[in-house]
Design a protein around this motif. Sequence first.
Motif: not given
Length: 554
Positions: A253, A228, A462, A266
């Motif tokens: 992400f 992320f 995912y 996201f």
Amino acid sequence: MASAAAAVIPDGRRWSKAAGSPSSPVTTAIFLFFFVVVVGVLVSARWITTTTHLAITNLDQWRSKPAILTATQSTSIPATPAAPPPPRATYSLSCPAPPLPRDPDIPSNISQTLDLVLSPNASSASTCAAIPDPPPLPATANASSTCPAYFRFIHEDLHPWRAAGGITRPMVDRARATANFRLVVIRGRAYIERIAPAFQTRDLFTIWGILQLLRRYPGRVPDLDLMFDCVDWPVVHADQYEGENATMLPPLFRYCGDNETLDIVFPDWSFWGWPEINIKPWGALQKELDRGNKRVKWMNREPYAYWKGNPDVAVTRQELVKCNVSSEHEWNARIYKQDWLKEIKAGYKQSDLASQCTHRYKIYIEGSAWSVSEKYILACDSMTLVVIPKYYDFYSRVLMPMEHYWPVRDDNKCVSIKYAVDWGNSHKQKAQRIGKQASNFIQKELSMEYVYDYMFHLLTEYARLLRFKPTKPPEAVEVCSESLACQAIGNEKKFMENSMVRSASDAGPCDLPPPFSPEEFKALQRRREKSMKQIETWEQKASKPVDSKPKRFR
């Protein structure tokens, strides 16, 4: 005639041979009467059964004949009562010790809370290990509803990896280059490896949100391993991963994307609160905005376009400031600079978002990239003037010009804003309807329930693409709601307590709609382009010398 009748109607003598004598006409008539009744009952029962099946499978008949449904329900055989579902998990927060002391040498724009949670002295792993696993929801739990249309973009965002044959471990490792943290979920437990500190508490509250998802749907989030990036700008450029390079495509992400990149979008951290500028968690703020909308009716609002924010983060915002009213120009805009340092000292008295729904029009403009302010602006019932954006977040791709907002040209903002306000003040009902449709979308389709469901479906889809079994990295530390909240202080802890999921959901997540077909996706694009072209044409027709003298519209 007689032989034909004999062939259809049973001869009563065949049923009375055992008596040794033929039946009388009266006896035969009685027998025939009861026989017809019995056959009628059987046929009627068969008709009811058949009608029940048709009522379920033929929607037109079911909708037009509610009486049949009522009748058929009464004929069904009572089923054996099902065993009561297990009690849903409930959660509380209990901190066994005070938070660890802060390091004064760490910059204030980095979350010390997450640093403490992941440090060896925090005993986060033992804190989380002591918490028993909640009973998982049954996999057959009924969906609460059909997901909103923007969920369909989950398929679009993951399509490149589906086309590449799945996600490999080297792909995930490649995303590490710009990531702030790595998240691994194994059997419903979360493990975090902090790769680089994020700005302020973006990483902390993103992780907090994921932990609340695990509480909302215990045992339902599959094992996964992801990277992320909490920075604004997307970095996975599509043109670098074409052809054979598709096998190296990193699944990264972040909070926004654009048409040139493949970053996986996201929900952003502010849904659980932004403590640095006192923006409350979305669940509470959404209700405050709804109440704030009712304070001033649309027709009684100021007939200008309102914007308040930090113009220093982007050139495009600095250009917007030039559209403010002055002694020389009236562009129908009221622009205010938000000085956050001054606001913090004053106790956030001038930054209450629910008190800013006082103008008929509000302006949304991106900052360094996409801005979290979008949902707050759209929620105000005001017709939102969107300076044509480059970036999108997880829900905004279904918003339509002339339906949810009015597009404003980025290369000629002031003129475009003036025309939009003039149009709205000349078409008040249409402008009011656009504003209302946007706020309805925000209130109904962007609830926290749907935010969690979007996260659930995105992570589930995912995880299905992973071609390896996720394992705990040696550097990762188990985190849980208790380990984060018990190290938090001030607004951080307050917002965590306010946004904490306190019980598992009774129902399953909403039903994920199917992917767009190529025809549907093109139709969506054509619809947006048609509306944009219509407004562009109107502006061109009205492009006469601008009256720069101040003028009020009511």
